[in-house]
Design a protein around this motif. Structure first.
Motif, PDB file in Angstrom:
ATOM      1  N   LEU A 241     -47.080 -26.033   5.217  1.00  0.00           N
ATOM      2  CA  LEU A 241     -47.490 -25.393   3.886  1.00  0.00           C
ATOM      3  C   LEU A 241     -48.140 -26.439   2.989  1.00  0.00           C
ATOM      4  O   LEU A 241     -47.947 -27.829   3.330  1.00  0.00           O
ATOM      5  N   LEU A 242     -48.921 -26.087   2.234  1.00  0.00           N
ATOM      6  CA  LEU A 242     -49.985 -26.927   1.369  1.00  0.00           C
ATOM      7  C   LEU A 242     -50.162 -26.337   0.163  1.00  0.00           C
ATOM      8  O   LEU A 242     -50.752 -25.154   0.254  1.00  0.00           O
ATOM      9  N   ASP A 243     -49.665 -26.844  -1.114  1.00  0.00           N
ATOM     10  CA  ASP A 243     -50.305 -26.260  -2.440  1.00  0.00           C
ATOM     11  C   ASP A 243     -51.383 -27.212  -2.818  1.00  0.00           C
ATOM     12  O   ASP A 243     -51.797 -28.100  -2.359  1.00  0.00           O
ATOM     13  N   SER A 244     -51.705 -26.975  -4.145  1.00  0.00           N
ATOM     14  CA  SER A 244     -52.651 -27.467  -4.753  1.00  0.00           C
ATOM     15  C   SER A 244     -52.533 -29.018  -5.203  1.00  0.00           C
ATOM     16  O   SER A 244     -53.478 -29.745  -4.967  1.00  0.00           O
ATOM     17  N   THR A 245     -51.133 -29.402  -5.354  1.00  0.00           N
ATOM     18  CA  THR A 245     -50.824 -30.729  -5.585  1.00  0.00           C
ATOM     19  C   THR A 245     -50.813 -31.417  -4.443  1.00  0.00           C
ATOM     20  O   THR A 245     -51.302 -32.669  -4.504  1.00  0.00           O
ATOM     21  N   GLY A 246     -50.508 -31.071  -3.495  1.00  0.00           N
ATOM     22  CA  GLY A 246     -50.518 -31.646  -1.970  1.00  0.00           C
ATOM     23  C   GLY A 246     -52.019 -31.941  -1.725  1.00  0.00           C
ATOM     24  O   GLY A 246     -52.395 -32.978  -1.064  1.00  0.00           O
ATOM     25  N   ALA A 247     -52.874 -30.743  -1.745  1.00  0.00           N
ATOM     26  CA  ALA A 247     -54.178 -31.194  -1.521  1.00  0.00           C
ATOM     27  C   ALA A 247     -54.966 -32.051  -2.238  1.00  0.00           C
ATOM     28  O   ALA A 247     -55.516 -33.117  -1.816  1.00  0.00           O
ATOM     29  N   HIS A 248     -54.615 -32.085  -3.637  1.00  0.00           N
ATOM     30  CA  HIS A 248     -55.040 -33.192  -4.571  1.00  0.00           C
ATOM     31  C   HIS A 248     -54.714 -34.491  -4.111  1.00  0.00           C
ATOM     32  O   HIS A 248     -55.551 -35.322  -4.365  1.00  0.00           O
ATOM     33  N   THR A 249     -53.300 -34.648  -4.107  1.00  0.00           N
ATOM     34  CA  THR A 249     -52.855 -35.918  -3.764  1.00  0.00           C
ATOM     35  C   THR A 249     -53.347 -36.321  -2.384  1.00  0.00           C
ATOM     36  O   THR A 249     -53.794 -37.545  -2.325  1.00  0.00           O
ATOM     37  N   LEU A 250     -53.486 -35.550  -1.284  1.00  0.00           N
ATOM     38  CA  LEU A 250     -54.348 -35.921  -0.034  1.00  0.00           C
ATOM     39  C   LEU A 250     -55.748 -36.515  -0.552  1.00  0.00           C
ATOM     40  O   LEU A 250     -56.336 -37.429   0.350  1.00  0.00           O
ATOM     41  N   ALA A 251     -56.527 -35.893  -1.355  1.00  0.00           N
ATOM     42  CA  ALA A 251     -57.795 -36.371  -1.483  1.00  0.00           C
ATOM     43  C   ALA A 251     -57.760 -37.585  -2.010  1.00  0.00           C
ATOM     44  O   ALA A 251     -58.680 -38.533  -1.905  1.00  0.00           O
ATOM     45  N   GLU A 252     -56.807 -37.761  -3.147  1.00  0.00           N
ATOM     46  CA  GLU A 252     -56.804 -38.800  -3.877  1.00  0.00           C
ATOM     47  C   GLU A 252     -56.488 -40.311  -2.930  1.00  0.00           C
ATOM     48  O   GLU A 252     -56.754 -41.250  -3.004  1.00  0.00           O
ATOM     49  N   LEU A 253     -55.394 -39.867  -2.035  1.00  0.00           N
ATOM     50  CA  LEU A 253     -55.234 -40.766  -0.839  1.00  0.00           C
ATOM     51  C   LEU A 253     -56.401 -41.332  -0.108  1.00  0.00           C
ATOM     52  O   LEU A 253     -56.600 -42.374   0.287  1.00  0.00           O
TER      53      LEU A 253
ATOM     54  N   GLY B 120     -43.382 -31.397  -4.510  1.00  0.00           N
ATOM     55  CA  GLY B 120     -42.019 -31.890  -4.142  1.00  0.00           C
ATOM     56  C   GLY B 120     -42.012 -33.053  -3.150  1.00  0.00           C
ATOM     57  O   GLY B 120     -41.317 -34.080  -3.229  1.00  0.00           O
ATOM     58  N   THR B 121     -43.084 -33.259  -2.301  1.00  0.00           N
ATOM     59  CA  THR B 121     -42.975 -34.068  -1.093  1.00  0.00           C
ATOM     60  C   THR B 121     -44.398 -35.018  -1.341  1.00  0.00           C
ATOM     61  O   THR B 121     -44.503 -36.054  -0.398  1.00  0.00           O
ATOM     62  N   ALA B 122     -45.299 -34.652  -2.014  1.00  0.00           N
ATOM     63  CA  ALA B 122     -46.616 -35.461  -1.973  1.00  0.00           C
ATOM     64  C   ALA B 122     -46.668 -36.780  -2.276  1.00  0.00           C
ATOM     65  O   ALA B 122     -47.199 -37.630  -1.505  1.00  0.00           O
ATOM     66  N   GLU B 123     -45.881 -37.108  -3.200  1.00  0.00           N
ATOM     67  CA  GLU B 123     -45.664 -38.634  -3.573  1.00  0.00           C
ATOM     68  C   GLU B 123     -45.015 -39.599  -2.585  1.00  0.00           C
ATOM     69  O   GLU B 123     -45.563 -40.666  -2.319  1.00  0.00           O
ATOM     70  N   LYS B 124     -44.186 -38.984  -1.985  1.00  0.00           N
ATOM     71  CA  LYS B 124     -43.471 -39.668  -0.827  1.00  0.00           C
ATOM     72  C   LYS B 124     -44.232 -39.698   0.167  1.00  0.00           C
ATOM     73  O   LYS B 124     -44.138 -41.058   0.823  1.00  0.00           O
TER      74      LYS B 124
ATOM     75  N   GLY C 128     -37.203 -31.470   2.100  1.00  0.00           N
ATOM     76  CA  GLY C 128     -36.384 -32.189   3.251  1.00  0.00           C
ATOM     77  C   GLY C 128     -37.003 -31.894   4.603  1.00  0.00           C
ATOM     78  O   GLY C 128     -36.973 -32.620   5.468  1.00  0.00           O
ATOM     79  N   SER C 129     -37.704 -30.620   4.720  1.00  0.00           N
ATOM     80  CA  SER C 129     -38.014 -30.436   6.004  1.00  0.00           C
ATOM     81  C   SER C 129     -39.608 -30.865   6.462  1.00  0.00           C
ATOM     82  O   SER C 129     -40.061 -30.814   7.331  1.00  0.00           O
ATOM     83  N   GLY C 130     -40.160 -31.495   5.330  1.00  0.00           N
ATOM     84  CA  GLY C 130     -41.519 -32.009   5.438  1.00  0.00           C
ATOM     85  C   GLY C 130     -41.268 -33.474   5.700  1.00  0.00           C
ATOM     86  O   GLY C 130     -40.334 -33.981   5.271  1.00  0.00           O
TER      87      GLY C 130
ATOM     88  N   ILE D 160     -55.218 -49.667  13.867  1.00  0.00           N
ATOM     89  CA  ILE D 160     -55.358 -48.120  13.978  1.00  0.00           C
ATOM     90  C   ILE D 160     -53.931 -47.571  13.600  1.00  0.00           C
ATOM     91  O   ILE D 160     -52.918 -48.037  14.364  1.00  0.00           O
ATOM     92  N   ALA D 161     -53.710 -46.710  12.763  1.00  0.00           N
ATOM     93  CA  ALA D 161     -52.402 -46.115  12.259  1.00  0.00           C
ATOM     94  C   ALA D 161     -52.722 -44.695  12.237  1.00  0.00           C
ATOM     95  O   ALA D 161     -53.607 -44.017  11.585  1.00  0.00           O
ATOM     96  N   VAL D 162     -51.701 -43.948  13.123  1.00  0.00           N
ATOM     97  CA  VAL D 162     -51.889 -42.501  13.154  1.00  0.00           C
ATOM     98  C   VAL D 162     -50.653 -42.104  12.426  1.00  0.00           C
ATOM     99  O   VAL D 162     -49.531 -42.483  12.737  1.00  0.00           O
ATOM    100  N   PHE D 163     -50.884 -41.084  11.325  1.00  0.00           N
ATOM    101  CA  PHE D 163     -49.803 -40.598  10.675  1.00  0.00           C
ATOM    102  C   PHE D 163     -49.768 -38.997  10.776  1.00  0.00           C
ATOM    103  O   PHE D 163     -50.834 -38.316  10.742  1.00  0.00           O
ATOM    104  N   ARG D 164     -48.530 -38.651  11.241  1.00  0.00           N
ATOM    105  CA  ARG D 164     -48.402 -37.184  11.419  1.00  0.00           C
ATOM    106  C   ARG D 164     -47.752 -36.582  10.362  1.00  0.00           C
ATOM    107  O   ARG D 164     -46.297 -36.841   9.904  1.00  0.00           O
ATOM    108  N   ILE D 165     -48.318 -35.695   9.426  1.00  0.00           N
ATOM    109  CA  ILE D 165     -47.668 -35.123   8.256  1.00  0.00           C
ATOM    110  C   ILE D 165     -47.291 -33.719   8.561  1.00  0.00           C
ATOM    111  O   ILE D 165     -48.187 -32.715   9.305  1.00  0.00           O
TER     112      ILE D 165
END
Length: 552
Positions: free
Chosen positions: A474-486, A447-451, A415-417, A435-440
């Protein structure tokens, strides 16, 4: 090599353990004497309640108390038999027999020694507060219920569950015996509760034992008594073990070791808050408790743990060094040699009364109020842990409580992310709508990558996406992998991705999992937002100019 030597030395007793003893020896002596008097009825009671016998309780307090004081990691810790250990040990002795006690004791000690040398002492710091308090309440309830058969004057039933055994005992009451045993237990409780009000230093438990035992002897009360107590320490001996029983013994030893480690480290942590002399080394504490249990098992005692109540008495009595805990054991040793005959006539109902009062005083009332005022999640974790402790198993209770607390923590972390689309700063220019600027921000983890991915993918009719990562904590391997796929998916759709503000601690992970290499060009990694926006605008202009040219 120096690091190895320094590590070995950190586990060994040193002169620094007794720093200031020349100034504090009187206070240590008084504290040790006080704790010894408090520990006597508890050592006897816990030994009897576990099924190992009063002698085993005394041996544990003496042998394990000295070894843990010398080799442990706390200057104020007092070790010996405890209520929590009784809760675990009683079913083991009931199911496997008294012959399993020494092997389980030694094996559990060995596990603790390995855990200490592997530096697992900090693990207890991960246990949430509601879990600890729920665990404590559950133990208090079990200790109280375990005394019900003795208080009503009947032999314990066949059930290993304290609640079931208590109910069964109530159905088998013999009024001719119960009137004596209940009267003894109530008298003990009354003296223990009144004594501190007369004088705060008056040892209510030992006073109750002496007065009520004397009355029972004079009145020739027809009640069960402790019986024969060793008049000297037995010689150490290795137990004989049937190899076929080792798997069962190892399972029991693992449970005992887990409980001993948790309770000892919690006790040492409590001591550290009670006195400036209470600093402790968690890894050395595990090693010391392991050696204490091994020594106790060799002498015929029980597994030992740090005792929170006795440690607190030690600290509040003015102890400054380990000498106080050593004196406590010596006091009990003198009692074994000088007063074993007197100890043998103590009624079991007296010890049951002592344990019932001890159990009631263990209930963390202020902590319970604070937990229920804090949040529903904490209240649920506390309640579940307490109920599982009483109805199932202590170790399962800690694991289940920890798991529930972890789920709530993950929910709060998720919920904090989040991801938010920002408006480009400054005057609006032609093409800015593409142009779209997204702040993560917050946490980007499993728990948040898919959202985050869904939010960004829902945006259409854009040419450039700028991902701001500077507020991502905070960034874990799932978040980094999802970011690369995005990034790869957007680039395949013809959307240029610019990444701004990768934090230094996240750069290695994002590089290893392909976030950087997924960008169309290495120059699409920026440290400054205005530079990223300027590049995006130039890209939109270049793209709009290229389209008419390609059309002609």
């Amino acid at each position: 090599m120096r690091e190895v030597i320094a590590r070995i030395r950190s586990f060994l007793p040193a002169a620094n353990d007794y720093r200031g003893l020349r100034r504090s020896w009187r206070a240590d002596l008084v504290a040790g004497l006080t704790v010894g008097i408090v520990a006597l009825p508890l050592a006897l009671a816990f030994g009897v309640s576990s099924g190992a016998g009063a002698g085993a309780g005394l041996i544990t307090a003496i042998v394990a108390g000295v070894v843990a004081a010398v080799f442990g990691g706390s200057n104020l810790q007092v070790s010996g038999p405890t209520g929590a250990m009784v809760v675990v040990l009683a079913p083991i002795i009931a199911h496997q027999g008294i012959g399993a006690l020494a092997p389980v004791c030694i094996l559990a000690g060995g596990i603790l020694v390995v855990a200490g040398t592997a530096r697992l002492g900090r693990v207890v710091a991960l246990i949430p507060w509601p879990v600890i308090e729920g665990f404590t309440l559950g133990i208090a309830v079990i200790i109280f219920l375990q005394q019900v058969p003795t208080v009503v004057g009947v032999a314990p039933g066949g059930s290993s569950n304290a609640a079931v055994a208590a109910v069964e005992a109530m159905t088998r009451i013999d009024s001719s015996t119960a009137i004596w045993t209940i009267g003894i237990a109530v008298s003990v409780a009354a003296i223990m509760l009144v004594a501190p009000r007369i004088h705060r230093h008056l040892p209510g438990s030992i006073l109750a034992v002496v007065v009520v035992t004397a009355a029972a002897v004079l009145l020739q009360a027809p009640v069960a008594r402790i019986g024969v107590v060793p008049s000297a320490l037995p010689a150490p001996a290795l137990p004989s073990v049937d190899p076929s029983s080792l798997p069962t013994l190892l399972g029991a030893a693992a449970t005992v070791a887990a409980l001993a480690g948790i309770e000892s480290l919690l006790s040492a942590r409590v001591a550290s808050t009670l006195s400036t002399a209470g600093d402790y080394l968690p890894d050395r504490e595990l090693l010391g408790q392991g050696l204490a249990s091994i020594a106790s098992g060799l002498f015929g005692g029980m597994p030992a743990t740090g005792a929170i109540a006795r440690t607190a008495v030690n600290a509040r009595s003015g102890a400054r060094t380990r000498m106080a805990a050593i004196v406590h054991s010596l006091v009990l040793l003198v009692i074994v040699y000088a007063a074993s005959t007197v100890v043998s006539v103590i009624p079991l109902a007296v010890l049951a009364g002592v344990l019932m009062v001890t159990a009631v005083t263990m209930i963390p009332v202020p902590a319970i109020r604070a937990i229920f005022r804090s949040s529903r999640a904490d209240a649920l974790v506390f309640t579940v842990t307490a109920l599982v402790t009483v109805s199932v198993d202590l170790i399962y209770a800690v694991l289940i409580g920890f798991a529930i607390a972890a789920l709530f923590a993950l929910r709060n972390l998720a919920g904090s992310g989040g991801v938010h689309r920002e408006v480009l700063e400054g005057p609006v220019r032609a093409g800015d709508e593409r142009i779209a600027v997204f702040r993560i921000e917050g946490a980007l983890f499993f728990g948040t990558a898919e959202k985050v991915v869904q939010t960004i993918n829902d945006v259409h009719d854009i040419s450039v996406v700028i991902l701001r990562l500077s507020r991502m904590q905070l960034l874990d391997s799932t978040g980094a992998h999802t970011l690369a796929e995005l990034v790869r998916d957007l680039e395949r759709r013809g959307v240029t991705v610019l990444v701004k503000g990768v934090r230094p601690e996240h750069l290695p992970l994002t590089t290893r999992l392909g976030v950087v290499t997924a960008l169309r060009h290495p120059n699409h990694l920026f440290d400054d937002l205005p530079a990223a926006v300027a590049h995006a605008r130039s890209h939109v202009v270049a793209t709009s100019l290229a389209k008419p040219a390609s059309a002609s």
